[in-house]
Write a protein that holds these residues in place. Structure first.
Motif, short mmCIF file in Angstrom:
data_model
loop_
_atom_site.label_atom_id
_atom_site.label_comp_id
_atom_site.label_asym_id
_atom_site.label_seq_id
_atom_site.Cartn_x
_atom_site.Cartn_y
_atom_site.Cartn_z
N ARG A 1 105.38 -30.21 21.14
CA ARG A 1 105.70 -31.61 21.47
C ARG A 1 107.02 -31.70 22.22
NH1 ARG A 1 108.04 -34.71 16.63
NH2 ARG A 1 109.78 -33.41 17.37
N ASP A 2 108.05 -30.95 21.75
CA ASP A 2 109.36 -31.02 22.41
C ASP A 2 109.31 -30.45 23.82
OD1 ASP A 2 110.31 -32.12 20.09
OD2 ASP A 2 111.18 -30.25 19.31
N ALA A 3 108.31 -29.59 24.11
CA ALA A 3 108.20 -29.02 25.46
C ALA A 3 107.48 -29.97 26.40
CB ALA A 3 107.45 -27.69 25.40
N MET A 4 107.00 -31.13 25.89
CA MET A 4 106.26 -32.09 26.73
C MET A 4 106.87 -33.48 26.57
SD MET A 4 102.32 -30.77 26.09
CE MET A 4 102.44 -31.01 24.32
N PRO A 5 108.10 -33.70 27.00
CA PRO A 5 108.74 -35.01 26.83
C PRO A 5 107.99 -36.13 27.57
CG PRO A 5 110.02 -33.63 28.31
CD PRO A 5 108.98 -32.74 27.70
N GLN A 6 107.26 -35.79 28.62
CA GLN A 6 106.52 -36.79 29.37
C GLN A 6 105.06 -36.91 28.90
OE1 GLN A 6 108.33 -38.55 31.41
NE2 GLN A 6 110.08 -37.17 31.04
N GLY A 7 104.72 -36.23 27.82
CA GLY A 7 103.37 -36.28 27.31
C GLY A 7 102.55 -35.08 27.77
N GLY A 8 101.40 -34.90 27.12
CA GLY A 8 100.53 -33.78 27.45
C GLY A 8 99.50 -33.59 26.37
N SER A 9 99.04 -32.35 26.20
CA SER A 9 98.02 -32.09 25.18
C SER A 9 98.33 -30.80 24.45
CB SER A 9 96.63 -31.99 25.83
OG SER A 9 96.56 -30.88 26.69
N ILE A 10 97.96 -30.80 23.16
CA ILE A 10 98.07 -29.61 22.31
C ILE A 10 96.67 -29.30 21.80
CG2 ILE A 10 99.09 -28.61 20.24
CD1 ILE A 10 101.40 -30.59 20.53
N THR A 11 96.29 -28.04 21.93
CA THR A 11 94.98 -27.60 21.46
C THR A 11 95.18 -26.52 20.41
OG1 THR A 11 94.03 -28.05 23.64
CG2 THR A 11 92.72 -26.70 22.12
N ILE A 12 94.55 -26.73 19.24
CA ILE A 12 94.59 -25.73 18.17
C ILE A 12 93.20 -25.14 18.06
CG2 ILE A 12 95.02 -25.31 15.73
CD1 ILE A 12 96.92 -27.67 15.73
N CYS A 13 93.10 -23.82 18.26
CA CYS A 13 91.81 -23.12 18.25
C CYS A 13 91.81 -22.09 17.14
CB CYS A 13 91.55 -22.41 19.58
SG CYS A 13 91.70 -23.46 21.02
N THR A 14 90.64 -21.80 16.64
CA THR A 14 90.46 -20.66 15.73
C THR A 14 89.36 -19.77 16.29
OG1 THR A 14 88.89 -21.90 14.38
CG2 THR A 14 91.19 -21.94 13.69
N ARG A 15 89.52 -18.49 16.08
CA ARG A 15 88.54 -17.50 16.53
C ARG A 15 88.40 -16.44 15.44
NH1 ARG A 15 87.90 -20.89 19.68
NH2 ARG A 15 87.90 -20.85 21.96
N SER A 16 87.21 -15.87 15.39
CA SER A 16 87.02 -14.80 14.42
C SER A 16 87.71 -13.52 14.84
CB SER A 16 85.52 -14.52 14.23
OG SER A 16 84.93 -14.18 15.48
N HIS A 17 88.00 -13.42 16.13
CA HIS A 17 88.77 -12.29 16.65
C HIS A 17 89.82 -12.86 17.59
CE1 HIS A 17 86.78 -8.40 15.52
NE2 HIS A 17 85.87 -9.27 15.11
#
Length: 582
Positions: free
Chosen positions: A482-498
Motif C-alpha cells: 500500500r505504501d508503495a502505491m500512494p496514488q492507488g493501484g492493486s494488490i494480488t494475493i495468490c497461492t500455489r501448490s508449488h
C-alpha cells in the motif's frame, strides 16, 4: 479454477519435477552472477593484461615467421649460387676435354675407332663423373671415335640440331643443346660440343660430351635437401634439362611462358620468388641464377612447409601453453572473485545476524517491560470492575479498554517472538482458510484507493504455520505494498501448490507458495539487495525497517523462505515458501 493439467498451470504438489528443467533454471539463475563476475574490475584488468600479452606473443610469432622465411630464402640463394658455380666449373672441365679432342683430331690423322685414341678418351671420361660418353662425329654425320665403341650403333647424326649448328656456323664456339633422347641408350642427355675445323678452314666434324641428367641427382643428394625440395636445370630457352629428386617425366618440356622466363630473368640474372610448383603442387621458395657464359639456368626450390616445420612446432607449443596459462589465470581470478564475494556476503550475513541479535535483545527488554505494564493494567481493570456501583454504564467502556489491553499483550507477544523469547506454535494449517479469515483486515489495511484481489488455488496442501506470525507477516506485506502505491493501484494475493520459482536448494521438501504482488513503484537493484536488512527502509522517516526482516525471520523459523523480485516502475512481488505437511 482451471485444473493443474491445463497449459500455463503449475504441477500439483508432490508431482516429480524435471531434473533438466531444474538444471536449466539453476543455469539461468547463475547467469547474472557470472555476468557480474566477468565485469568485475579485477577480472577486466587481468583480461586486458592477457590480451596485451597475446598481442605481444602474436607479434613475436609473426616476426619469427618472417625471419624463418627470410632464412629459407637466404639458404636457397646460397645453394643456387653454389650450384651455379659448380655447373659452370663442370662445363669448363668438359670444354677443356673437348678442346683437347679437337686439337688431337685436327693435328693428327687418327684412324676411325683407333684403340689408342679410345683409351685416351676413356681416361678423360673418368675425370668427368657428370659425363656419360665422349665421342667424335665426322663431317658425314657418323661417329668416328666413341667411348661406347663397339656398342654404339652406326647411325647418322647429321640431323641433330647441334651437328647442323656447327656445320653451318664456322666460329669456334661451345654449344649446349636442349635435352635429347640418345639413339643408343634411349636415355635423356644434353650434348656439349665443339666444331672441328680442317686445315683449309672447312668443316671436319664435331667433338661431343654427353651430359646425363642423372648427374644432377648426385648433386641433390650431396646438398642434403628434403624430399619436398627440388633443384632444376633449364636451358635458356625454357626447356627443362633435369629435375631432382622427382619429376623426370617433365624433362624436355618447355616452360618459356612461366613467370621465371617472362618476368624475372629478363630483369635480373638472379633472384628469389614463391611459387606453387606445376610438377607436384607444393608451394616453394625458389632461388634462380643464370649460369654465367652458358645458356643454362639453375634453380633451388625449398618447400615452404618444411622450412616452417620447426616454427610451427614452436608456435603450436607456445600458443597452447599460453592458452592453457590464460585459462588457468582466468579461472583462478574468477574463483578468487567468487570467494571474496562469498566472504563479503558471509560477512554481511554475520552483521545482519548481529543486528538481529542486538535488536532482539533490545526488543525483548522492551517487550518484557511492556508486558509487565499490561499485566498491571489488566489487574487494575479487574479490581475496578469489582468495585463498580453501576456496572451497566461503565461495563462497555471497561470491555473496550480490556480489549485494547489484550491487543497490547498480543503486540508484546509478537515482539517477544521476534526477540526469540516466545516459542512458535507451529501446526498444520490451511493457507487459503487463513487468508480468507484475514481478508477484511487486509482490505482495511490496503485502504480505499487500493484494490485487493485473492487468487487462491484449490489444490494447495496443508502447510506448517504459526497463525499469529502468518497474519502479522501477511499484514506487513500488504501495508508495504500500500505504501508503495500512494496514488492507488492493486494488490494480488495468490497461492500455489508449488512456487513460481525454484524451491530452496538442497531440499527434498515440497513447498506451497503465497505470493503478494503489487503494481507500485518497484525497487532499484541496490534496494532489493538490502530489503531484508533490519532497520533498512525505503520509506524514509515513515518506515522502521523491521517489517520485511520480521517476515524473513519468521519464514526461516518454520523452515521456509522469503523471496523478493521487483522492477523499478512496474511493481514488487514477495513470495513466501511454506513447507508442506508430509
Amino acid at each position: 479454477m482451471p485444473s493443474s493439467s491445463e497449459p500455463g498451470q503449475l504441477p500439483k504438489a508432490g508431482a516429480p519435477r524435471s531434473s533438466t528443467a531444474q538444471s536449466l533454471r539453476r543455469s539461468q539463475a547463475a547467469l547474472p552472477r557470472l555476468y557480474e563476475e566477468l565485469l568485475h574490475p579485477a577480472f577486466l584488468t587481468i583480461t586486458l593484461v592477457l590480451l596485451l600479452s597475446a598481442a605481444v606473443l602474436a607479434f613475436v610469432l609473426r616476426a619469427s615467421f618472417v625471419r624463418t622465411l627470410d632464412a629459407g630464402a637466404e639458404r636457397a640463394s646460397t645453394l643456387s649460387r653454389l650450384l651455379q658455380e659448380q655447373t659452370a666449373g663442370s662445363i669448363q672441365s668438359i670444354d677443356l676435354v673437348l678442346q683437347s679432342m679437337v686439337d688431337a683430331v685436327s693435328t693428327f690423322r687418327i684412324p676411325e675407332h683407333d684403340a689408342e685414341f679410345q683409351r685416351l678418351l676413356d681416361k678423360r671420361l673418368r675425370v668427368l663423373p657428370h659425363v656419360r660418353a665422349l665421342y667424335v662425329i665426322g663431317a658425314d654425320g657418323f661417329i668416328t671415335h666413341d667411348t661406347d665403341h663397339p656398342a654404339t650403333p652406326r647411325v647418322t647424326l647429321a640431323d641433330r640440331d647441334y651437328f647442323r649448328f656447327h656445320r653451318s656456323y664456322s666460329a669456334d664456339a661451345l654449344h649446349i643443346s636442349e635435352p635429347l633422347i640418345s639413339r643408343s641408350t634411349q636415355r635423356w642427355f644434353v650434348s656439349v660440343s665443339r666444331r672441328i675445323g680442317r686445315s683449309d678452314g672447312g668443316f671436319g666434324g664435331i667433338a661431343v660430351a654427353a651430359l646425363e641428367p642423372a648427374f644432377f641427382d648426385r648433386l641433390f643428394s650431396e646438398l642434403s635437401l628434403s624430399e619436398n625440395d627440388a633443384i632444376n636445370f633449364l636451358h635458356a630457352d625454357g626447356t627443362l634439362i633435369a629435375r631432382s629428386p622427382t619429376g623426370q617425366e617433365f624433362v624436355g618440356q618447355n616452360f618459356a611462358t612461366s613467370r621465371l622466363f617472362t618476368e624475372l630473368l629478363p630483369q635480373e640474372r638472379s633472384g628469389s620468388y614463391s611459387v606453387v610448383s606445376e610438377a607436384d603442387g607444393v608451394e616453394r621458395i625458389v632461388s634462380y641464377r643464370r649460369v654465367a657464359g652458358y645458356p643454362l639456368v639453375v634453380t633451388v626450390a625449398l618447400s615452404r612447409s618444411d622450412l616452417l616445420a620447426n616454427w610451427k612446432t614452436v608456435a603450436i607449443a607456445t600458443t597452447t601453453g599460453f592458452l592453457l596459462l590464460t585459462a588457468l589465470v582466468l579461472l583462478v581470478t574468477l574463483r578468487t572473485i567468487r570467494n571474496r564475494r562469498e566472504q563479503r556476503l558471509a560477512h554481511e550475513r554475520a552483521l545482519t545476524t548481529q543486528k538481529l541479535e542486538m535488536l532482539g535483545q533490545m526488543t525483548g527488554g522492551i517487550a518484557h517491560d511492556f508486558n509487565n505494564v499490561v499485566a498491571v493494567a489488566l489487574a487494575g481493570l479487574t479490581m475496578i470492575r469489582k468495585h463498580l456501583d453501576n456496572p451497566s454504564r461503565a461495563g462497555p467502556l471497561l470491555d473496550e479498554t480490556e480489549k485494547a489491553v489484550h491487543r497490547g499483550a498480543d503486540i508484546a507477544a509478537r515482539l517477544l517472538t521476534f526477540a526469540r523469547h516466545r516459542e512458535l506454535v507451529v501446526q498444520p494449517g490451511d493457507l487459503n482458510a487463513q487468508i480468507r479469515s484475514l481478508e477484511p483486515m487486509l482490505k482495511q489495511a490496503a485502504g480505499s484507493s487500493v484494490s485487493l484481489e485473492l487468487e487462491l488455488a484449490e489444490d494447495v496442501p496443508e502447510c506448517l504455520l504459526d497463525n499469529v506470525q502468518f497474519d502479522a507477516a501477511l499484514l506487513n506485506l500488504v501495508i508495504n505494498a500500500r505504501d508503495a502505491m500512494p496514488q492507488g493501484g492493486s494488490i494480488t494475493i495468490c497461492t500455489r501448490s508449488h512456487p513460481t520459482t525454484d524451491k530452496p536448494q538442497q531440499s527434498s521438501t515440497s513447498f506451497a507458495c503465497v505470493q503478494v504482488r503489487d503494481t507500485g513503484s518497484g525497487m532499484t537493484p541496490e534496494d532489493m539487495q538490502r530489503a531484508f536488512e533490519p532497520l533498512f527502509s525505503t520509506k524514509g522517516e515513515k518506515g522502521t525497517g523491521l517489517g520485511l526482516s520480521q517476515v524473513q525471520f519468521f519464514m526461516h523459523q518454520i523452515g521456509g523462505q522469503a523471496r523478493l523480485s521487483s522492477e523499478l516502475g512496474k511493481g514488487t512481488t514477495v513470495e513466501l515458501l511454506f513447507p508442506c505437511v508430509s
